[in-house]
Design a protein around this motif. Structure first.
Motif, PDB file in Angstrom:
ATOM      1  N   ALA A 135       0.836  -1.211   0.000  1.00 30.27           N
ATOM      2  CA  ALA A 135       0.000   0.000   0.000  1.00 30.27           C
ATOM      3  C   ALA A 135       0.868   1.256   0.000  1.00 30.27           C
ATOM      4  CB  ALA A 135      -0.934  -0.013   1.207  1.00 30.27           C
ATOM      5  N   SER A 136       1.971   1.231   0.734  1.00 25.35           N
ATOM      6  CA  SER A 136       2.873   2.391   0.776  1.00 25.35           C
ATOM      7  C   SER A 136       3.516   2.642  -0.576  1.00 25.35           C
ATOM      8  CB  SER A 136       3.959   2.183   1.834  1.00 25.35           C
ATOM      9  OG  SER A 136       3.389   2.051   3.107  1.00 25.35           O
ATOM     10  N   VAL A 137       3.929   1.572  -1.229  1.00 27.61           N
ATOM     11  CA  VAL A 137       4.539   1.723  -2.556  1.00 27.61           C
ATOM     12  C   VAL A 137       3.515   2.274  -3.546  1.00 27.61           C
ATOM     13  CG1 VAL A 137       5.513   0.450  -4.515  1.00 27.61           C
ATOM     14  CG2 VAL A 137       6.322  -0.024  -2.197  1.00 27.61           C
ATOM     15  N   ILE A 138       2.302   1.737  -3.516  1.00 22.59           N
ATOM     16  CA  ILE A 138       1.255   2.224  -4.426  1.00 22.59           C
ATOM     17  C   ILE A 138       0.947   3.691  -4.135  1.00 22.59           C
ATOM     18  CG2 ILE A 138      -1.193   1.994  -5.024  1.00 22.59           C
ATOM     19  CD1 ILE A 138      -0.833  -1.048  -4.590  1.00 22.59           C
ATOM     20  N   TRP A 139       0.800   4.035  -2.849  1.00 27.91           N
ATOM     21  CA  TRP A 139       0.523   5.424  -2.469  1.00 27.91           C
ATOM     22  C   TRP A 139       1.647   6.350  -2.932  1.00 27.91           C
ATOM     23  CZ3 TRP A 139      -3.537   8.075  -1.151  1.00 27.91           C
ATOM     24  CH2 TRP A 139      -3.382   9.332  -0.582  1.00 27.91           C
ATOM     25  N   GLY A 140       2.886   5.919  -2.794  1.00 25.42           N
ATOM     26  CA  GLY A 140       4.014   6.727  -3.252  1.00 25.42           C
ATOM     27  C   GLY A 140       4.013   6.914  -4.753  1.00 25.42           C
ATOM     28  N   CYS A 141       3.672   5.855  -5.484  1.00 16.22           N
ATOM     29  CA  CYS A 141       3.622   5.959  -6.956  1.00 16.22           C
ATOM     30  C   CYS A 141       2.509   6.896  -7.405  1.00 16.22           C
ATOM     31  CB  CYS A 141       3.429   4.572  -7.567  1.00 16.22           C
ATOM     32  SG  CYS A 141       4.829   3.475  -7.342  1.00 16.22           S
ATOM     33  N   ILE A 142       1.344   6.762  -6.770  1.00 12.97           N
ATOM     34  CA  ILE A 142       0.225   7.639  -7.130  1.00 12.97           C
ATOM     35  C   ILE A 142       0.573   9.093  -6.808  1.00 12.97           C
ATOM     36  CG2 ILE A 142      -2.146   8.269  -6.510  1.00 12.97           C
ATOM     37  CD1 ILE A 142      -2.691   5.249  -6.181  1.00 12.97           C
ATOM     38  N   GLY A 143       1.167   9.313  -5.641  1.00 12.07           N
ATOM     39  CA  GLY A 143       1.554  10.673  -5.266  1.00 12.07           C
ATOM     40  C   GLY A 143       2.563  11.269  -6.234  1.00 12.07           C
ATOM     41  N   THR A 144       3.526  10.465  -6.642  1.00 17.20           N
ATOM     42  CA  THR A 144       4.529  10.941  -7.600  1.00 17.20           C
ATOM     43  C   THR A 144       3.890  11.259  -8.941  1.00 17.20           C
ATOM     44  OG1 THR A 144       6.223   9.627  -6.490  1.00 17.20           O
ATOM     45  CG2 THR A 144       6.704  10.365  -8.744  1.00 17.20           C
ATOM     46  N   ALA A 145       2.999  10.362  -9.407  1.00 17.78           N
ATOM     47  CA  ALA A 145       2.326  10.599 -10.690  1.00 17.78           C
ATOM     48  C   ALA A 145       1.468  11.857 -10.622  1.00 17.78           C
ATOM     49  CB  ALA A 145       1.474   9.380 -11.054  1.00 17.78           C
ATOM     50  N   LEU A 146       0.753  12.047  -9.530  1.00 13.13           N
ATOM     51  CA  LEU A 146      -0.078  13.249  -9.406  1.00 13.13           C
ATOM     52  C   LEU A 146       0.767  14.514  -9.307  1.00 13.13           C
ATOM     53  CD1 LEU A 146      -2.860  11.948  -6.990  1.00 13.13           C
ATOM     54  CD2 LEU A 146      -3.050  12.408  -9.445  1.00 13.13           C
ATOM     55  N   PHE A 147       1.919  14.402  -8.681  1.00 13.93           N
ATOM     56  CA  PHE A 147       2.814  15.563  -8.590  1.00 13.93           C
ATOM     57  C   PHE A 147       3.219  16.033  -9.989  1.00 13.93           C
ATOM     58  CE2 PHE A 147       7.166  17.221  -8.534  1.00 13.93           C
ATOM     59  CZ  PHE A 147       6.996  18.324  -7.696  1.00 13.93           C
ATOM     60  N   PHE A 148       3.546  15.088 -10.869  1.00 13.40           N
ATOM     61  CA  PHE A 148       3.980  15.473 -12.205  1.00 13.40           C
ATOM     62  C   PHE A 148       2.807  15.807 -13.123  1.00 13.40           C
ATOM     63  CE2 PHE A 148       7.830  13.177 -10.832  1.00 13.40           C
ATOM     64  CZ  PHE A 148       8.732  14.193 -11.043  1.00 13.40           C
ATOM     65  N   GLN A 149       1.583  15.474 -12.741  1.00 17.11           N
ATOM     66  CA  GLN A 149       0.408  15.789 -13.548  1.00 17.11           C
ATOM     67  C   GLN A 149      -0.235  17.107 -13.146  1.00 17.11           C
ATOM     68  OE1 GLN A 149      -0.902  14.416 -16.218  1.00 17.11           O
ATOM     69  NE2 GLN A 149       0.700  12.865 -16.275  1.00 17.11           N
ATOM     70  N   ARG A 150       0.244  17.747 -12.107  1.00 11.33           N
ATOM     71  CA  ARG A 150      -0.366  18.992 -11.643  1.00 11.33           C
ATOM     72  C   ARG A 150      -0.220  20.066 -12.720  1.00 11.33           C
ATOM     73  NH1 ARG A 150       4.764  19.483 -10.192  1.00 11.33           N
ATOM     74  NH2 ARG A 150       5.669  21.498  -9.769  1.00 11.33           N
ATOM     75  N   PRO A 151      -1.140  21.002 -12.748  1.00  9.68           N
ATOM     76  CA  PRO A 151      -1.023  22.082 -13.736  1.00  9.68           C
ATOM     77  C   PRO A 151       0.203  22.937 -13.426  1.00  9.68           C
ATOM     78  CG  PRO A 151      -2.946  22.407 -12.326  1.00  9.68           C
ATOM     79  CD  PRO A 151      -2.347  21.101 -11.955  1.00  9.68           C
ATOM     80  N   LYS A 152       0.830  23.355 -14.466  1.00 12.88           N
ATOM     81  CA  LYS A 152       2.026  24.199 -14.316  1.00 12.88           C
ATOM     82  C   LYS A 152       1.606  25.580 -13.840  1.00 12.88           C
ATOM     83  CE  LYS A 152       4.619  21.017 -16.054  1.00 12.88           C
ATOM     84  NZ  LYS A 152       4.538  19.857 -15.248  1.00 12.88           N
TER      85      LYS A 152
END
Length: 169
Positions: A135-152
């Motif tokens: 769960a921690s690995v999945i949460w970290g991956c989702i958080g990282t993906a969302l970080f890079f998908q945020r609007p500039k």
């Protein structure tokens, strides 16, 4: 859409079947002959060749009584002083792996006929621990993906700020 593939590629290996790592545990056992014979091996069953052995007498557990190394098959033999009854501590170490065993020497006979198997194992993870890690690995991956998908963020205007000047009374 690309980040979904990234998450899938990162999560898939964590869901695959994992083997338990057994290289970090060490175990030692002893038996009484005319002396005390110690056999040291890794959890995998491989002998701990040339492992450092430190023997401590019951009357002085901080000062090594004897120091030696195991043979090619992981064996080491020593003859304890029969006048010193109690628990003899034997430390086995090799390349960061090791264990500590206590050998009882009784007064009625210099070497007790009891044989004990003592080990310092590193048990595998419980299902709950595995679930938390996944769960921690999945949460970290989702958080990282969302970080890079945020609007500039839009850059601030380069126009000089205007101060409001109030007339003095």
């Amino acid at each position: 859409m690309k980040w979904q593939w990234v998450i899938l590629l990162l999560v898939f290996p964590s869901l695959s079947v994992q083997e338990t790592a057994i290289a970090h545990g060490a175990k030692a056992q002893y038996k009484f002959t005319s002396a005390v014979e110690i056999q040291a091996q890794y959890d995998s069953g491989l002998p701990m060749k040339n492992a450092e052995i430190t023997v401590y007498a019951p009357d002085n557990p901080t000062q090594p009584w004897q120091i030696g190394i195991t043979d090619e098959k992981g064996y080491f033999t020593f003859m304890p002083d029969a006048s010193q009854t109690g628990y003899w501590e034997v430390k086995v170490r090799q390349a960061g792996h090791g264990t500590l065993i206590s050998i009882p020497i009784k007064a009625e006979n210099s070497l007790s006929q009891e044989s004990t198997f003592l080990t310092q194992n590193h048990p595998g993870l419980t299902p709950l621990q595995k679930g938390v890690i996944i769960a921690s690995v999945i949460w970290g991956c989702i958080g990282t993906a969302l970080f890079f998908q945020r609007p500039k963020p839009t850059p601030l205007s380069s126009e000089p700020s205007r101060e409001i000047v109030h007339p003095k009374s």
